[in-house]
Design a protein around this motif. Sequence first.
Motif, short mmCIF file in Angstrom:
data_model
loop_
_atom_site.label_atom_id
_atom_site.label_comp_id
_atom_site.label_asym_id
_atom_site.label_seq_id
_atom_site.Cartn_x
_atom_site.Cartn_y
_atom_site.Cartn_z
N GLU A 7 0.84 -1.19 0.00
CA GLU A 7 0.00 0.00 0.00
C GLU A 7 0.88 1.25 0.00
O GLU A 7 1.85 1.33 0.75
CB GLU A 7 -0.90 -0.01 1.24
N VAL A 8 0.56 2.20 -0.86
CA VAL A 8 1.27 3.47 -0.93
C VAL A 8 0.49 4.49 -0.11
O VAL A 8 -0.68 4.75 -0.39
CB VAL A 8 1.44 3.95 -2.38
N SER A 31 -3.26 -0.32 -10.79
CA SER A 31 -4.11 -1.41 -10.30
C SER A 31 -3.34 -2.50 -9.56
O SER A 31 -3.95 -3.38 -8.95
CB SER A 31 -4.85 -2.05 -11.48
N LYS A 32 -2.00 -2.41 -9.55
CA LYS A 32 -1.18 -3.49 -9.00
C LYS A 32 -0.94 -3.38 -7.50
O LYS A 32 -0.35 -4.28 -6.89
CB LYS A 32 0.17 -3.55 -9.72
N PHE A 33 -1.40 -2.30 -6.88
CA PHE A 33 -1.15 -2.09 -5.45
C PHE A 33 -2.26 -1.20 -4.90
O PHE A 33 -3.05 -0.61 -5.66
CB PHE A 33 0.22 -1.44 -5.23
N ASN A 34 -2.32 -1.10 -3.59
CA ASN A 34 -3.32 -0.25 -2.94
C ASN A 34 -2.74 1.13 -2.64
O ASN A 34 -1.54 1.30 -2.51
CB ASN A 34 -3.80 -0.90 -1.64
N VAL A 35 -3.64 2.10 -2.53
CA VAL A 35 -3.24 3.47 -2.23
C VAL A 35 -4.15 4.02 -1.13
O VAL A 35 -5.37 3.83 -1.17
CB VAL A 35 -3.35 4.38 -3.48
N LEU A 51 -12.08 4.67 -7.29
CA LEU A 51 -11.23 3.53 -7.66
C LEU A 51 -11.23 2.50 -6.54
O LEU A 51 -11.06 2.86 -5.37
CB LEU A 51 -9.80 4.00 -7.94
N PRO A 52 -11.40 1.22 -6.84
CA PRO A 52 -11.52 0.21 -5.80
C PRO A 52 -10.28 0.03 -4.94
O PRO A 52 -10.38 -0.40 -3.78
CB PRO A 52 -11.83 -1.08 -6.58
N ASN A 53 -9.11 0.35 -5.47
CA ASN A 53 -7.86 0.17 -4.72
C ASN A 53 -7.29 1.47 -4.17
O ASN A 53 -6.17 1.50 -3.68
CB ASN A 53 -6.81 -0.51 -5.60
N VAL A 54 -8.08 2.54 -4.23
CA VAL A 54 -7.63 3.85 -3.72
C VAL A 54 -8.61 4.35 -2.67
O VAL A 54 -9.78 4.62 -2.96
CB VAL A 54 -7.51 4.89 -4.85
N ARG A 55 -8.13 4.46 -1.42
CA ARG A 55 -8.95 4.99 -0.33
C ARG A 55 -8.52 6.41 0.00
O ARG A 55 -7.38 6.79 -0.23
CB ARG A 55 -8.80 4.13 0.93
#
Length: 275
Positions: A7-8, A31-35, A51-55
């Motif tokens: 996660e970044v 799309s390869k990692f979470n943010v 975006l599903p992987n960006v909170r």
Amino acid sequence: MSDENLEVLISTMNRNSINFIYKMFEKTELSKFNVLIINQTTKDNKLSSKLPNVRVINSFEKGLSKSRNLALKNAKSKYVVIADDDLVYEKEFYKSILEAFKQNKDAAIISFEAYDDNGLPMRKYPNQSQLHSFETISKVSSREIVINLEVLNKNDIKFNENFGLGSLFETGEEQLFAEEVFKHEKCVFKKIKIVEHPYFTSGRESGSDRLIYARSALFYKRHGFYSYIKLLHYLFLVFKSKEISTNQIFYKLKIGLKGIAKYKELLRKGLEKNK
């Protein structure tokens, strides 16, 4: 699909669009990692993500260290990248990070290389990958750091909220954090470039009032009475590099002494731990 292990954690301010992250990850696959974005803002200027992987967490506090601590508290992945909003990550940076931790499962921090936008290293790095010493860990910047939260969380270590941009002393938070981790856990340097950063940074304003004030407080935290000698040496260096002139030296010395006095005041009031 994103890798749930990575996660970044991005600290930013006053954003109302996540478009800036496309510049950060223009070389790689978002799309390869979470943010996780910590957006320090006002209640009428909030940021959101579809975006599903960006909170996104909108925070109404100020201070970079507070932002970092909020990100660490809310991170959901095992490995977390400490990021600012003006970085550009390399194509396979996430693979390099995961492979490095695969080789060093017990490391709390692995630091990597950062280059400027002229293609040059941001500072002089060791000639090869190695375990950090106290000397080398003291030189790391937040943009180089990736943290193993499972190891870090065994110790109650956070960024010092008296230090860092937007705080009382506007530098030093990353070094203090890394040094504290080093006292307790294994820290590793990998000679791999993962990120680029603009050449000019706030840390290059070595002769500015705010940095002299903050560095003087940092000198006292680290060295106690010897901070006065460290301050004089620092002023000599910035004078030698022509960042301050002869007629500024006494004024800059007074700024530094005020920084030390303010830090000592925090100690007396119990608002700072000098460890």
